[in-house]
Write a protein that holds these residues in place. Structure first.
Motif, PDB file in Angstrom:
ATOM      1  N   SER A 107       5.010  47.307 -17.671  1.00 52.00           N
ATOM      2  CA  SER A 107       4.018  46.525 -18.386  1.00 52.00           C
ATOM      3  C   SER A 107       3.023  47.367 -19.175  1.00 52.00           C
TER       4      SER A 107
ATOM      5  N   THR B 240       4.702  45.088 -23.882  1.00 51.64           N
ATOM      6  CA  THR B 240       5.811  44.777 -22.988  1.00 51.64           C
ATOM      7  C   THR B 240       5.289  44.017 -21.777  1.00 51.64           C
ATOM      8  N   GLY B 241       6.199  43.329 -21.120  1.00 52.98           N
ATOM      9  CA  GLY B 241       5.883  42.613 -19.893  1.00 52.98           C
ATOM     10  C   GLY B 241       7.141  42.486 -19.066  1.00 52.98           C
TER      11      GLY B 241
ATOM     12  N   ALA C  71      -0.958  44.958 -24.322  1.00 54.33           N
ATOM     13  CA  ALA C  71       0.385  45.416 -23.947  1.00 54.33           C
ATOM     14  C   ALA C  71       1.442  44.818 -24.870  1.00 54.33           C
TER      15      ALA C  71
ATOM     16  N   LEU D  43       6.103  41.851 -27.229  1.00 58.84           N
ATOM     17  CA  LEU D  43       5.502  40.551 -26.934  1.00 58.84           C
ATOM     18  C   LEU D  43       4.977  39.900 -28.211  1.00 58.84           C
TER      19      LEU D  43
ATOM     20  N   SER E  87       1.927  41.581 -17.543  1.00 58.03           N
ATOM     21  CA  SER E  87       1.871  42.703 -18.474  1.00 58.03           C
ATOM     22  C   SER E  87       0.644  43.512 -18.070  1.00 58.03           C
TER      23      SER E  87
END
Length: 176
Positions: free
Chosen positions: A160, A38-39, A36, A110, A31
């Motif tokens: 990411s 998102t990854g 973050a 996440l 990420s």
């Protein structure tokens, strides 16, 4: 009687389809950092079986939503991301790479930060081979290798850094 049993065994062996034998190599997740939302995960999926298989879905407790994604060039040449609902074919006696700037596993929302050297548990579901649980190491320092960085010129190469991937231009209108 013996020949009847042998004939039955031979018929059964011939009617049983060869299942795919799947292995995962060189997997890593990343990420953009601790904040973050998102990854993404990348890996090489190898099929040593005699028939094609298909990665049809992915699941993980690491995020609220986990999907199979790809990058495609838009009309203006800018790379756009979209979900691949049909999954990815893993060819018989071949492999399929999930790589930065291409096909990958996308984590959205996440549940906690991806931290260097942690692992992310992911379940890959294949059409023939079924479910495979994979422990994927987090590697935030890994740089793209030559050829894996196409599509990163617009700053969106591995998703990411996005807070909300679902609103990315071209995402919803490109679903099949």
């Amino acid at each position: 009687m013996k020949s009847l049993i042998l004939a039955g065994a031979a018929a059964l062996a011939l009617s049983t389809p060869a299942l795919a034998d799947i292995a995962v190599h060189d997997a890593y997740a990343r990420s953009a950092g601790a904040a973050a939302k998102t990854g993404a995960a990348f890996m090489v999926i190898e099929n040593t079986g005699n028939s094609d298989d298909r990665l049809v879905s992915v699941a993980s407790d690491a995020a609220k939503k986990v999907e199979l994604h790809t990058h495609e060039a838009g009309d203006n040449g800018v790379m756009k991301m979209r979900e691949v609902e049909d999954g990815f074919v893993i060819p018989a006696n071949g492999e399929h790479a999930l790589a930065r700037g291409g096909d990958h596993v996308m984590f959205m929302g996440l549940n906690g930060p991806f931290e260097q050297d942690d692992t992310v548990t992911v379940t890959l579901t294949f059409e023939k081979a079924g479910d495979m649980e994979v422990e994927i190491p987090v590697d935030l320092e890994r740089q793209p290798t030559h050829g894996d960085d196409h599509g990163e010129h617009d700053g969106h190469g591995d998703h990411s850094g996005h807070d909300d991937h679902s609103g990315h231009a071209g995402h919803s209108d490109m679903n099949k």
